[in-house]
Design an enzyme around this catalytic site. Sequence first.
Site, PDB file in Angstrom:
ATOM      1  N   THR A   1      12.417  10.405  14.632  1.00 23.76           N
ATOM      2  CA  THR A   1      11.017  10.285  14.213  1.00 23.76           C
ATOM      3  C   THR A   1      10.624   8.826  14.011  1.00 23.76           C
ATOM      4  OG1 THR A   1      11.175  12.446  13.140  1.00 23.76           O
ATOM      5  CG2 THR A   1       9.334  11.045  12.489  1.00 23.76           C
TER       6      THR A   1
ATOM      7  N   HIS B   1       4.977  14.460  19.667  1.00 22.08           N
ATOM      8  CA  HIS B   1       5.342  15.572  18.786  1.00 22.08           C
ATOM      9  C   HIS B   1       6.074  16.585  19.640  1.00 22.08           C
ATOM     10  CE1 HIS B   1       4.897  19.054  16.060  1.00 22.08           C
ATOM     11  NE2 HIS B   1       4.701  19.726  17.181  1.00 22.08           N
TER      12      HIS B   1
ATOM     13  N   ARG C   1      10.457   7.610  21.901  1.00 23.27           N
ATOM     14  CA  ARG C   1       9.983   6.868  20.721  1.00 23.27           C
ATOM     15  C   ARG C   1      10.513   5.433  20.694  1.00 23.27           C
ATOM     16  NH1 ARG C   1      10.442  12.171  17.003  1.00 23.27           N
ATOM     17  NH2 ARG C   1       8.254  12.813  17.115  1.00 23.27           N
TER      18      ARG C   1
ATOM     19  N   PHE D   1       2.138  12.273   3.244  1.00 25.49           N
ATOM     20  CA  PHE D   1       1.653  11.656   4.485  1.00 25.49           C
ATOM     21  C   PHE D   1       0.611  12.502   5.219  1.00 25.49           C
ATOM     22  CE2 PHE D   1       5.560  14.010   5.540  1.00 25.49           C
ATOM     23  CZ  PHE D   1       5.095  14.845   6.561  1.00 25.49           C
TER      24      PHE D   1
ATOM     25  N   ARG E   1      13.571  17.345  22.167  1.00 20.65           N
ATOM     26  CA  ARG E   1      13.832  16.576  20.946  1.00 20.65           C
ATOM     27  C   ARG E   1      14.793  15.416  21.245  1.00 20.65           C
ATOM     28  NH1 ARG E   1      11.117  18.151  16.929  1.00 20.65           N
ATOM     29  NH2 ARG E   1      12.384  17.140  15.333  1.00 20.65           N
TER      30      ARG E   1
ATOM     31  N   LYS F   1       0.789  11.642  21.554  1.00 15.14           N
ATOM     32  CA  LYS F   1      -0.140  11.280  20.478  1.00 15.14           C
ATOM     33  C   LYS F   1      -1.082  10.144  20.891  1.00 15.14           C
ATOM     34  CE  LYS F   1       2.950  12.848  16.804  1.00 15.14           C
ATOM     35  NZ  LYS F   1       3.645  12.460  15.559  1.00 15.14           N
TER      36      LYS F   1
END
Length: 141
Positions: free
Chosen positions: A93, A117, A104, A59, A87, A11
């Site tokens: 998340t 993502h 992350r 969102f 994942r 991202k």
Amino acid sequence: MAIERTLSIIKPDAVAKNVIGKIYDRFESAGLKIVASKMAHLSQNEAEQFYGVHKDRPFFKDLVSFMISGPVMIQVLQGEGAIAKNRDLMGATDPKKAEKGTIRADFADSIDANAVHGSDAPETAAVEVAFFFPGMNVFNR
């Protein structure tokens, strides 16, 4: 486990931090092959279409605005259990809840600017790969 393909997006926040190579290294170190990739600056229409499944969620507008705020790196990953493996690499998340050593936890700032993502199931992976890489833009390795 079967050989799978999954879509991954680095991202705008992670692209701006110049960590594309570090994230790619994690994919490859985990045994995932990058079989297609491209950098793009998504249009509002592209982001709205891609994240259309979330259009009724509170969102959605912020997500679209974030995803068009800068360039993204889009790739197709292939390997044994690629969807689950990716994942696991990404982590939760919310980066505050992500395990140490996940993408992350290491590179994301917030639940909104969460670096990456990844497709969540074989069905969504097929749709997402086709969205960004229609036809013959994905190669077996």
